[in-house]
Motif scaffolding. Structure first.
Motif, short mmCIF file in Angstrom:
data_model
loop_
_atom_site.label_atom_id
_atom_site.label_comp_id
_atom_site.label_asym_id
_atom_site.label_seq_id
_atom_site.Cartn_x
_atom_site.Cartn_y
_atom_site.Cartn_z
N THR A 20 0.87 -1.17 0.00
CA THR A 20 0.00 0.00 0.00
C THR A 20 0.90 1.22 0.00
OG1 THR A 20 -1.92 1.03 1.07
CG2 THR A 20 -0.17 0.21 2.52
N PHE A 21 0.34 2.42 -0.02
CA PHE A 21 1.14 3.60 0.24
C PHE A 21 0.52 4.31 1.43
CE2 PHE A 21 -1.75 4.37 -3.26
CZ PHE A 21 -2.28 5.64 -3.09
N GLU A 22 1.39 4.88 2.25
CA GLU A 22 0.98 5.34 3.57
C GLU A 22 -0.16 6.34 3.53
OE1 GLU A 22 3.15 7.07 7.61
OE2 GLU A 22 4.30 6.07 6.03
N GLU A 23 -0.16 7.21 2.53
CA GLU A 23 -1.20 8.26 2.45
C GLU A 23 -2.58 7.67 2.19
OE1 GLU A 23 2.78 9.89 1.46
OE2 GLU A 23 1.64 8.13 0.86
N LEU A 24 -2.65 6.53 1.53
CA LEU A 24 -3.94 5.91 1.21
C LEU A 24 -4.62 5.36 2.45
CD1 LEU A 24 -5.92 5.03 -1.06
CD2 LEU A 24 -4.64 2.87 -1.18
N GLU A 25 -3.84 4.79 3.36
CA GLU A 25 -4.39 4.15 4.56
C GLU A 25 -3.66 4.66 5.80
OE1 GLU A 25 -5.76 -0.12 3.60
OE2 GLU A 25 -3.85 0.07 2.54
N ALA A 26 -3.58 5.98 5.92
CA ALA A 26 -2.75 6.60 6.94
C ALA A 26 -3.09 6.13 8.35
CB ALA A 26 -2.86 8.12 6.84
N SER A 27 -4.37 6.16 8.72
CA SER A 27 -4.75 5.78 10.08
C SER A 27 -4.45 4.32 10.37
CB SER A 27 -6.24 6.05 10.30
OG SER A 27 -6.53 7.42 10.17
N LYS A 68 -4.19 9.12 -7.81
CA LYS A 68 -3.09 8.83 -8.75
C LYS A 68 -1.90 9.74 -8.47
CE LYS A 68 -1.83 8.89 -13.65
NZ LYS A 68 -2.28 9.14 -15.04
N LYS A 69 -2.17 11.02 -8.31
CA LYS A 69 -1.09 11.98 -8.03
C LYS A 69 -0.41 11.64 -6.70
CE LYS A 69 -3.43 15.74 -10.47
NZ LYS A 69 -4.18 17.03 -10.31
N THR A 70 -1.21 11.26 -5.70
CA THR A 70 -0.65 10.92 -4.39
C THR A 70 0.22 9.67 -4.49
OG1 THR A 70 -2.62 11.86 -3.33
CG2 THR A 70 -1.21 10.47 -1.97
N ALA A 71 -0.25 8.67 -5.25
CA ALA A 71 0.54 7.44 -5.43
C ALA A 71 1.85 7.74 -6.14
CB ALA A 71 -0.28 6.42 -6.23
#
Length: 336
Positions: free
Chosen positions: A87-94, A306-309
């Motif tokens: 995953t990437f941290e920003e997608l599932e931060a909590s 997409k931009k965040t990834a």
């Protein structure tokens, strides 16, 4: 495994310890018990028992139940080992933060394909890991279509459905009057080849293209693709978000239910199809996704992801840095 998928394993263990599952009696399937919310996991607010994998909605522990239990129990024993999450941290931060508070060495390393593309400096060859033979005709057909005009339909490499569900999907796609690229594996209908009703097959040729398999990354990133009807396997979810493509979700097993719920509610990049497949519902949802204001809103949200990834996998991005840390830890461990 995604953070929400891992937490699903952990949830099974905790719910078992609290004697919430397995169900005491089959009456619990119909008396509203499955609507019970699990509100004590950060990042998974609003998750209900009915959103968990289907084996939790049974009165006995089966193979899948025991597998999830064993996965969580083994994770509890982790001390200095490394936990790698796609995953990437920003997608599932909590969720990632919660996992890191429990386990010492957690690395988010996704989306993997974006990382691989950056490492190689170009798109990698998907044929190296495709489970089925890819058909270039799919992309050739897309080349003739306008931007965001095609719905890509693929239920993954393992999921199966009944022949009746497949026919309902077919008529729903046809009646939507939208272009669609439909991947139908030879074993998609109840695990065996299927012959489409002639009337449906003729109707599908007007707006659709049916293939046996394709390069999913290439298709999702094609300018003509404006939506993705998916079974909500984690690979498909993260690939679609990485391409900025909104989704229609039809989960069938495992963590797909939670993936779908997160995709719809947390990430606001899609809509869920009801468990009972009806052509009228498919038609309406396809039109909403491809042509309506809801679809435009979800498409914009998917493009934001997409931009965040891309930032997460770029230089000094969260995933890029975690991969570097992981590589250094592996090198250090190999020298000891």
């Amino acid at each position: 495994m995604a953070a929400c998928g891992f937490m699903a394993s952990y949830l099974v263990k905790v719910l078992d310890e609290k004697e919430i599952i397995p169900l005491k009696d089959e009456i619990y399937l119909t008396n509203g018990y499955l609507e019970k919310e699990i509100d004590w996991i950060p990042g998974m607010e609003g998750i209900r028992l009915k959103d968990l994998p289907e084996f939790t909605q049974a009165t006995k522990r089966d193979f899948s139940y025991n597998y999830y239990m064993e996965t969580a129990q083994m994770a509890d024993k982790v001390s200095q080992n490394m936990m790698i999450i796609h995953t990437f941290e920003e997608l599932e931060a909590s969720l990632v933060s919660e996992i890191k508070s429990i386990f010492p060495n957690v690395y988010t390393v996704g989306p993997l394909q974006l990382l691989l593309n950056r490492i190689k400096g170009k798109e990698t060859n998907n044929n190296l890991y495709s489970l089925w033979k890819e058909e270039p005709e799919c992309v050739e057909w897309l080349d003739s279509k306008d931007p965001n005009s095609v719905l890509y339909v693929n239920y993954g490499s393992v999921a199966v459905m009944s022949e009746q569900d497949l026919i309902e999907f077919g008529w729903g796609l046809v009646n939507s009057n939208c272009y669609f690229l439909w991947i139908i594996r030879p074993n998609l209908a109840d695990g065996k080849p299927m012959v489409m009703p002639q009337e449906l097959e003729v109707a599908m040729k007007e707006k659709g293209f049916v293939g046996g398999w394709c390069s999913q990354e290439e298709v999702l990133n094609h300018r003509a693709v404006g939506g993705f009807l998916t079974h909500c396997g984690w690979g498909s979810i993260i690939e679609s978000l990485s391409a900025g493509v909104p989704m229609l979700g039809w989960p069938s097993l495992g963590d797909q239910w939670i993936n779908c719920k997160q995709m719809c509610q947390q990430w606001e990049a899609g809509m869920e199809i009801g468990r009972e497949v009806k052509r009228d519902e498919i038609e309406k949802l396809v039109r909403r996704l491809m042509n309506g204001p809801d679809g435009e809103r979800m498409r914009n949200k998917a493009l934001d992801w997409k931009k965040t990834a891309e930032m997460a996998t770029g230089s000094n991005g969260s995933s890029w840095l975690d991969v570097e840390k992981l590589a250094n830890e592996i090198i250090k461990f190999s020298r000891n």
